[in-house]
Design an enzyme around this catalytic site. Sequence first.
Site, mmCIF file in Angstrom:
data_model
loop_
_atom_site.group_PDB
_atom_site.id
_atom_site.type_symbol
_atom_site.label_atom_id
_atom_site.label_comp_id
_atom_site.label_asym_id
_atom_site.label_seq_id
_atom_site.Cartn_x
_atom_site.Cartn_y
_atom_site.Cartn_z
ATOM 1 N N ALA A 180 47.105 46.773 39.183
ATOM 2 C CA ALA A 180 47.503 48.158 38.931
ATOM 3 C C ALA A 180 46.292 49.085 38.943
ATOM 4 O O ALA A 180 46.397 50.266 39.273
ATOM 5 C CB ALA A 180 48.224 48.239 37.589
ATOM 6 N N LYS A 216 34.836 45.777 41.653
ATOM 7 C CA LYS A 216 36.175 46.214 41.255
ATOM 8 C C LYS A 216 36.225 47.731 41.302
ATOM 9 O O LYS A 216 35.468 48.401 40.602
ATOM 10 C CB LYS A 216 36.471 45.702 39.845
ATOM 11 C CG LYS A 216 37.799 46.136 39.239
ATOM 12 C CD LYS A 216 37.911 45.518 37.847
ATOM 13 C CE LYS A 216 39.195 45.874 37.136
ATOM 14 N NZ LYS A 216 39.258 45.238 35.795
ATOM 15 N N ASP A 244 43.991 40.064 24.431
ATOM 16 C CA ASP A 244 44.806 39.930 25.644
ATOM 17 C C ASP A 244 44.430 38.660 26.402
ATOM 18 O O ASP A 244 44.327 38.661 27.622
ATOM 19 C CB ASP A 244 44.638 41.159 26.540
ATOM 20 C CG ASP A 244 45.728 41.260 27.605
ATOM 21 O OD1 ASP A 244 46.803 40.643 27.423
ATOM 22 O OD2 ASP A 244 45.507 41.934 28.626
ATOM 23 N N ILE A 285 39.578 40.385 47.496
ATOM 24 C CA ILE A 285 39.976 39.117 46.868
ATOM 25 C C ILE A 285 41.042 39.294 45.788
ATOM 26 O O ILE A 285 41.546 38.309 45.253
ATOM 27 C CB ILE A 285 38.756 38.388 46.264
ATOM 28 C CG1 ILE A 285 38.006 39.287 45.270
ATOM 29 C CG2 ILE A 285 37.823 37.889 47.351
ATOM 30 C CD1 ILE A 285 36.879 38.590 44.523
ATOM 31 N N GLY A 286 41.389 40.531 45.466
ATOM 32 C CA GLY A 286 42.401 40.727 44.436
ATOM 33 C C GLY A 286 42.854 42.164 44.353
ATOM 34 O O GLY A 286 42.136 43.077 44.750
ATOM 35 N N ARG A 287 44.069 42.331 43.872
ATOM 36 C CA ARG A 287 44.621 43.673 43.713
ATOM 37 C C ARG A 287 45.433 43.717 42.423
ATOM 38 O O ARG A 287 46.104 42.746 42.068
ATOM 39 C CB ARG A 287 45.518 44.009 44.905
ATOM 40 C CG ARG A 287 46.004 45.452 44.919
ATOM 41 C CD ARG A 287 47.263 45.602 45.761
ATOM 42 N NE ARG A 287 47.081 45.236 47.149
ATOM 43 C CZ ARG A 287 46.703 46.083 48.113
ATOM 44 N NH1 ARG A 287 46.452 47.343 47.810
ATOM 45 N NH2 ARG A 287 46.584 45.673 49.362
ATOM 46 N N GLY A 292 43.554 48.809 40.911
ATOM 47 C CA GLY A 292 42.938 49.003 42.219
ATOM 48 C C GLY A 292 42.668 47.685 42.912
ATOM 49 O O GLY A 292 43.458 46.748 42.795
ATOM 50 N N VAL A 293 41.533 47.601 43.610
ATOM 51 C CA VAL A 293 41.224 46.446 44.461
ATOM 52 C C VAL A 293 39.872 45.859 44.067
ATOM 53 O O VAL A 293 38.950 46.583 43.686
ATOM 54 C CB VAL A 293 41.217 46.864 45.951
ATOM 55 C CG1 VAL A 293 40.748 45.727 46.853
ATOM 56 C CG2 VAL A 293 42.611 47.330 46.375
ATOM 57 N N VAL A 294 39.761 44.517 44.176
ATOM 58 C CA VAL A 294 38.494 43.811 43.967
ATOM 59 C C VAL A 294 38.077 43.179 45.282
ATOM 60 O O VAL A 294 38.905 42.595 45.992
ATOM 61 C CB VAL A 294 38.633 42.710 42.894
ATOM 62 C CG1 VAL A 294 37.298 41.979 42.703
ATOM 63 C CG2 VAL A 294 39.115 43.286 41.578
#
Length: 368
Positions: free
Chosen positions: A42, A61, A158, A38-40, A44-46
Amino acid sequence: MAMLVEPPNGIKQQGKHYYSMWQTLFEIDTKYVPIKPIGRGAYGVVCSSINRETNERVAIKKIHNVFENRVDALRTLRELKLLRHVRHENVIALKDVMLPANRSSFKDVYLVYELMDTDLHQIIKSSQSLSDDHCKYFLFQLLRGLKYLHSANILHRDLKPGNLLVNANCDLKICDFGLARTSQGNEQFMTEYVVTRWYRAPELLLCCDNYGTSIDVWSVGCIFAEILGRKPIFPGTECLNQLKLIINVVGSQQESDIRFIDNPKARRFIKSLPYSRGTHLSNLYPQANPLAIDLLQRMLVFDPTKRISVTDALLHPYMAGLFDPGSNPPAHVPISLDIDENMEEPVIREMMWNEMLYYHPEAEISNA
């Protein structure tokens, strides 16, 4: 979709199974069944996943090669330490941190969070209309979560739309605490270069040696303006341009408004900028609720000592009917995020392992 694969070296670790998603190998506990990536980023990948033991949908994650960059390793450790202590409706919950097979040589970290549907950045850039009630509810939840964090002496540092997760019910949760610090920490972090530029408070842009919770309030103001206008209010191209864009809106500052600037060069720069009367926010957001504009005006104040606090923002008339002080208790104890930035990899690795053990007490017992 997630595809079940054999372990890369042919050796399957006990209690693990292996999936490939977006050319990324996931070596995860067998109680989790991945659904889809569902997401990428810097890091890695989720992927979304189901916990077979609880039937709960979660987000996993994978932080790939976490020790390749010491800054990233420290960010991960900081997030682990903070989220272990934090419990609030408007802060993302860390459900689990998978225990790797090898304590002394693991490279990847798998964090398991509650699953959300999207983030505020995606909503803002979509064509979905946002009513005043939507805008108000998003702002309320952001302020509510931030009040809790500040009560624990935590500065997020942030805040931006991409770090605010949202579900289909419009519930909002603050995430990504890799840059968070305690507000009573040492001066070392007080001079760091932090926060995505567009949401960065003037005192950070001006390299002030001392700052506090008001930096997060400025970021909230920038986010709220972006919700109202569907585009960033201060999309600076670099630091000096960012300050010019801010002055164009908030107007040139009196001498009394720049006393907080302890850097002589920075003070001279602000004084050298062409005079600006500023732009009234009601002209930028003519469709907005006048009370929303009034609150936004109080958040986007150049001098941090005159900026509205999170508590006072929640008590503002725009928030009437939403905020109940009794339903928003403070954090039980202040949380310490003081971490030696010069720690070597083995020390960081061991500290991460110890954080993981909080989610796996059975492993701690078996290793005792």
